[in-house]
Structure formats: C-alpha cells, structure tokens
Design an enzyme around this catalytic site. Sequence first.
Site, PDB file in Angstrom:
ATOM      1  N   GLU A  76     -20.692   3.504 -11.942  1.00  0.00           N
ATOM      2  CA  GLU A  76     -20.098   3.519 -13.030  1.00  0.00           C
ATOM      3  C   GLU A  76     -20.606   3.100 -14.438  1.00  0.00           C
ATOM      4  OE1 GLU A  76     -16.742   2.106 -11.921  1.00  0.00           O
ATOM      5  OE2 GLU A  76     -16.089   3.611  -9.713  1.00  0.00           O
ATOM      6  N   ASN A 123     -23.440   6.283  -9.020  1.00  0.00           N
ATOM      7  CA  ASN A 123     -22.462   6.892  -8.356  1.00  0.00           C
ATOM      8  C   ASN A 123     -21.364   6.949  -9.133  1.00  0.00           C
ATOM      9  OD1 ASN A 123     -21.021   7.341  -5.830  1.00  0.00           O
ATOM     10  ND2 ASN A 123     -19.523   5.312  -5.959  1.00  0.00           N
ATOM     11  N   HIS A 136     -12.472  10.681  -6.952  1.00  0.00           N
ATOM     12  CA  HIS A 136     -10.547  10.408  -6.720  1.00  0.00           C
ATOM     13  C   HIS A 136      -9.987  11.340  -7.991  1.00  0.00           C
ATOM     14  CE1 HIS A 136     -12.143   6.390  -4.813  1.00  0.00           C
ATOM     15  NE2 HIS A 136     -12.974   6.133  -5.687  1.00  0.00           N
ATOM     16  N   GLU A 160     -16.415   9.054  -2.582  1.00  0.00           N
ATOM     17  CA  GLU A 160     -15.225   8.986  -2.501  1.00  0.00           C
ATOM     18  C   GLU A 160     -14.176   8.957  -2.615  1.00  0.00           C
ATOM     19  OE1 GLU A 160     -15.208   5.032  -5.463  1.00  0.00           O
ATOM     20  OE2 GLU A 160     -16.562   4.193  -5.110  1.00  0.00           O
ATOM     21  N   ASP A 194     -10.231  11.183  -2.846  1.00  0.00           N
ATOM     22  CA  ASP A 194      -9.081  11.286  -2.398  1.00  0.00           C
ATOM     23  C   ASP A 194      -8.530  11.986  -3.671  1.00  0.00           C
ATOM     24  OD1 ASP A 194      -8.986   9.056  -4.786  1.00  0.00           O
ATOM     25  OD2 ASP A 194      -8.920   7.370  -3.007  1.00  0.00           O
TER      26      ASP A 194
HETATM   27  O1  G3I Z   1     -10.197 -10.069  -0.460  1.00  0.00           O
HETATM   28  C1  G3I Z   1      -8.762 -11.198  -1.831  1.00  0.00           C
HETATM   29  C2  G3I Z   1      -7.826 -11.091  -0.640  1.00  0.00           C
HETATM   30  O2  G3I Z   1      -8.242 -12.404  -0.353  1.00  0.00           O
HETATM   31  C3  G3I Z   1      -6.819 -11.478  -1.958  1.00  0.00           C
HETATM   32  O3  G3I Z   1      -5.531 -12.743  -1.523  1.00  0.00           O
HETATM   33  C4  G3I Z   1      -5.874 -10.449  -2.220  1.00  0.00           C
HETATM   34  C5  G3I Z   1      -5.181 -10.437  -3.651  1.00  0.00           C
HETATM   35  O4  G3I Z   1      -5.367  -9.342  -4.385  1.00  0.00           O
HETATM   36  O5  G3I Z   1      -7.059  -9.413  -3.280  1.00  0.00           O
HETATM   37  C6  G3I Z   1      -7.966  -8.788  -2.561  1.00  0.00           C
HETATM   38  O6  G3I Z   1      -9.175  -8.860  -3.307  1.00  0.00           O
HETATM   39  C7  G3I Z   1      -8.842  -7.483  -2.824  1.00  0.00           C
HETATM   40  C8  G3I Z   1      -9.619  -6.736  -3.110  1.00  0.00           C
HETATM   41  O7  G3I Z   1      -9.163  -5.010  -2.887  1.00  0.00           O
HETATM   42  C9  G3I Z   1     -10.079  -6.406  -1.381  1.00  0.00           C
HETATM   43  O8  G3I Z   1      -9.286  -6.287  -0.566  1.00  0.00           O
HETATM   44  C10 G3I Z   1      -8.722  -7.069  -4.979  1.00  0.00           C
HETATM   45  O9  G3I Z   1      -7.719  -7.838  -5.384  1.00  0.00           O
HETATM   46  C11 G3I Z   1      -8.805  -5.475  -4.807  1.00  0.00           C
HETATM   47  O10 G3I Z   1      -8.624  -5.262  -6.558  1.00  0.00           O
HETATM   48  C12 G3I Z   1      -9.402  -4.790  -4.526  1.00  0.00           C
HETATM   49  O11 G3I Z   1      -9.162  -3.303  -5.024  1.00  0.00           O
HETATM   50  C13 G3I Z   1     -10.512  -2.793  -4.552  1.00  0.00           C
HETATM   51  C14 G3I Z   1     -11.052  -2.254  -5.741  1.00  0.00           C
HETATM   52  O12 G3I Z   1     -11.693  -1.193  -5.691  1.00  0.00           O
HETATM   53  C15 G3I Z   1     -11.740  -2.760  -6.934  1.00  0.00           C
HETATM   54  O13 G3I Z   1     -12.233  -2.252  -8.459  1.00  0.00           O
HETATM   55  C16 G3I Z   1     -10.079  -1.348  -4.053  1.00  0.00           C
HETATM   56  O14 G3I Z   1      -9.759  -2.340  -2.694  1.00  0.00           O
HETATM   57  C17 G3I Z   1     -11.180  -0.676  -3.409  1.00  0.00           C
HETATM   58  O15 G3I Z   1     -10.745   0.658  -2.802  1.00  0.00           O
HETATM   59  C18 G3I Z   1     -12.099   0.360  -4.961  1.00  0.00           C
HETATM   60  O16 G3I Z   1     -12.883   0.962  -4.909  1.00  0.00           O
HETATM   61  C19 G3I Z   1     -13.063   1.448  -5.793  1.00  0.00           C
HETATM   62  C20 G3I Z   1     -14.649   1.359  -5.918  1.00  0.00           C
HETATM   63  O17 G3I Z   1     -15.012   0.568  -5.326  1.00  0.00           O
HETATM   64  C21 G3I Z   1     -15.672   2.197  -6.799  1.00  0.00           C
HETATM   65  N1  G3I Z   1     -14.982   3.218  -7.347  1.00  0.00           N
HETATM   66  C22 G3I Z   1     -13.500   3.062  -7.440  1.00  0.00           C
HETATM   67  C23 G3I Z   1     -12.940   2.665  -6.076  1.00  0.00           C
HETATM   68  C24 G3I Z   1     -11.447   2.818  -6.209  1.00  0.00           C
HETATM   69  O18 G3I Z   1     -10.733   1.857  -7.538  1.00  0.00           O
END
Ligand code: G3I
Length: 352
Positions: free
Chosen positions: A163, A204, A240, A269, A271
């Site tokens: 990105e 990516n 996405h 990715e 969806d």
């Molecule tokens: O690990 C912590 C946990 O300890 C805590 O309790 C919890 C509370 O909110 O947060 C957890 O972290 C989360 C993390 O995912 C792991 O589950 C974050 O809040 C959450 O923001 C994070 O979101 C991820 C996101 O990337 C972050 O930008 C999504 O799961 C993931 O699907 C998403 O993936 C991205 C790709 O990497 C890049 N392209 C876009 C895609 C969708 O946003």
Amino acid sequence: MPSIRNKLGAAATGTLLTLGLALAPTAPAAAAADDTLRSAARGTGVRIGTAIDMTALAEDATYREIAGREFNTVTPENVMKWEAVEPTRGTYNWAPADQLVDFARSHGQKVRGHTLVWHSQNPSWLTEDAFTPAQLRRLLRQHILDEVGHFRGRIWAWDVANEVFNEDGTPRDTIWLRALGPGYIADAFRWAHQADPKAKLFLNDYNVEWLSPKSDAYYNLIIQLRRQGVPVHGFGMQGHLALQYGLPTTVLENVQRFDALGVQTAFTEVDIRMQLPADPIKVAAQAEGFGLLLRACLLVRNCVSYTVWGFTDKYSWVPGVFQGEGSATPYTEDYQPKPAYYTLRDTLRLAS
Ligand code: G3I
C-alpha cells in the site's frame, strides 16, 4: 511454471471470457470427498488460498478442517506483521507465524508472507520514538533481514511493500517515505532478496484491480524498478471490493498489462462486502464478482494465485471496520458455502 492455461484452446478461453452470471452455481447434494477448491484448481496453474486467523485456527475445529481441506496456499492475516513479530524492540515472537508455516507444510500448502514494509500495524516503539532517518533505515533493513531470514526457504512469496501509493498515484505519506524518500521501496526488495533469494517478491495494494491512476503508478514503478535491476517479481491486487461501488470492468485489461511486463500477478486478499442485510440479488452479484477476478487470473499466463481474505464471515475483518456492511466471504458464519464458493469451484474446473 508450466500451465494448462497457456494451452487453453480458443473455445475454453472464450467460455471463460464470456462467463458471467450465466454460470449457475451448482450445489451438489452430497459433495465427493475430493470435491474441493484446491482439487478444482489442480492443473490450472493458479493456487487457491485464504488468509488465516491464527486464533480461529487454534480454537475452531471446523475452521481448521476447511482451511486445510479447501486451499493450497495460505497467508497470515496478522501474525507476520511487524507489530506481531517484534512487539518489543529486539525481542521477536515468531511462534504464531511458525505455527502457520507448520500447518501449511503439513497440509501441502504454500505460504504467502505478509507484509514487510507498511504504514500500518507497526510496533509502537517504532512509530512513537523519534528515530533519525539513518536509524530508521537500519531498523527497516534489520527487520527485513531478520524476518525473511527467519522463514528462509519456507515462504513462497512475500508482500514486500504494501500500500505505498495514494488513490491518485502519488506516493503515500508514511514514516518510510518521509525519512528515506521513495528509494525505500527498492531497498526493501534488495534486502528481502538478500535474505531469501528464492522467494518471489511482490508489491501489493487495494483499489488496483482496474485501470486507474493508482494501478498506473504500480505499472510505472515496476518498469522503473526492473530497469534498475531491483528484484521485484510480482504485483498483488488485494481485491477488497464492495458491491455498492460496482465490479471492476477493466480487471482483465489491467492484469494483462502487468502480465505483458513479465511479472507474476496474484489476487491476494479477495473479499466482496455488501450493505447488510444480504439478499439473493446481492449474493448472486457477489458470486459474479468473485468469478470475475478469478477469470481474469485464469486468462493470463503469469497469474499464480487467488487468495480470499478469510473464507468465513465468522472471522471477517469487514463488519468491524465498515459499519452496516459484511457477508464478504465465500462461507456464511456457520460454514455454509455461498454461491460465491460454487462459482469459484466451477470456474476453476472449467479452466483445469
Ligand atoms: O491483537 C490485538 C489484541 O491483542 C487486542 O485485544 C485486540 C483489540 O482490538 O486487537 C488485536 O489487534 C487487532 C488485529 O487485527 C489482530 O486481530 C487490531 O485491533 C485490528 O485492527 C487488526 O485488524 C487487521 C487489519 O489488517 C489492520 O490494519 C485485520 O485483522 C486484517 O484483516 C487487516 O488486513 C489488511 C491487510 O493486512 C492489508 N490489506 C487490507 C486488509 C484489510 O484491512
């Protein structure tokens, strides 16, 4: 990689090209034991993948069973990101990512590594401390050498730079651009290649599936990097999509122009979210969207994989980020395959 796609006759190519909503999803009453996406993908030259949520993999037996059964490539949704692997400076936590790599190995799956340099999900020690440009460069170099080195020989492809452009094609304003200038991208690829010369190295991004200033920026960047001898091997289009914005009509043309550059391409990715509640029309349009991207991949020589960003709505990131939207994956929350699932499988079968 030899691929049956290269040998597709005009009739098969024509069928894939014209295939749209006309492809009625088939839901056989009793699925044969090997009636899976990955068996349908055999012989197509395209691997079919999913992002993996490591908590779900550990705690949910149905999730684990489907993840191992349906896919032949996996991507860690979060556990290889910098904040996950080095939460405290100098202290690595490889365990969850190692578990994923072990799961993949025992299920005959390849791993896409995700991701090495990004503006998001960096550890707070990195973003909150005031480092000089020289220090940041050393930290980024070490991070890439350490992470790629740790997994050396076990990662099929890395999303090296994630990105890095805005929608208008200008470089995204990140700590890396500010401190190091645009050359950080070439450096990241060189360091990754040094640490694992066999891994395929990808750019990516999202909103790059169609012809646009943003996908133009990647097209031009790849030309420029290759002229400089930078080891960039592939272009990942996240995929996405959201039904309310329409499906990308120029996706095939876009993938074809990257293909013509001689780099690999991948949908990394995929969806397709919708405004809830879902209804049969949205569900059918979603299936068409999943099929549209897959057909574009199957119709070019160097598109190597198609990965969904989670296969079940149960763990999808979408509802947490887009209020009132969801139902973005090929399986419902209770693991019923949707028309999108059958469209993917039927499309793969047509190409194999
Ligand atoms: O690990 C912590 C946990 O300890 C805590 O309790 C919890 C509370 O909110 O947060 C957890 O972290 C989360 C993390 O995912 C792991 O589950 C974050 O809040 C959450 O923001 C994070 O979101 C991820 C996101 O990337 C972050 O930008 C999504 O799961 C993931 O699907 C998403 O993936 C991205 C790709 O990497 C890049 N392209 C876009 C895609 C969708 O946003």
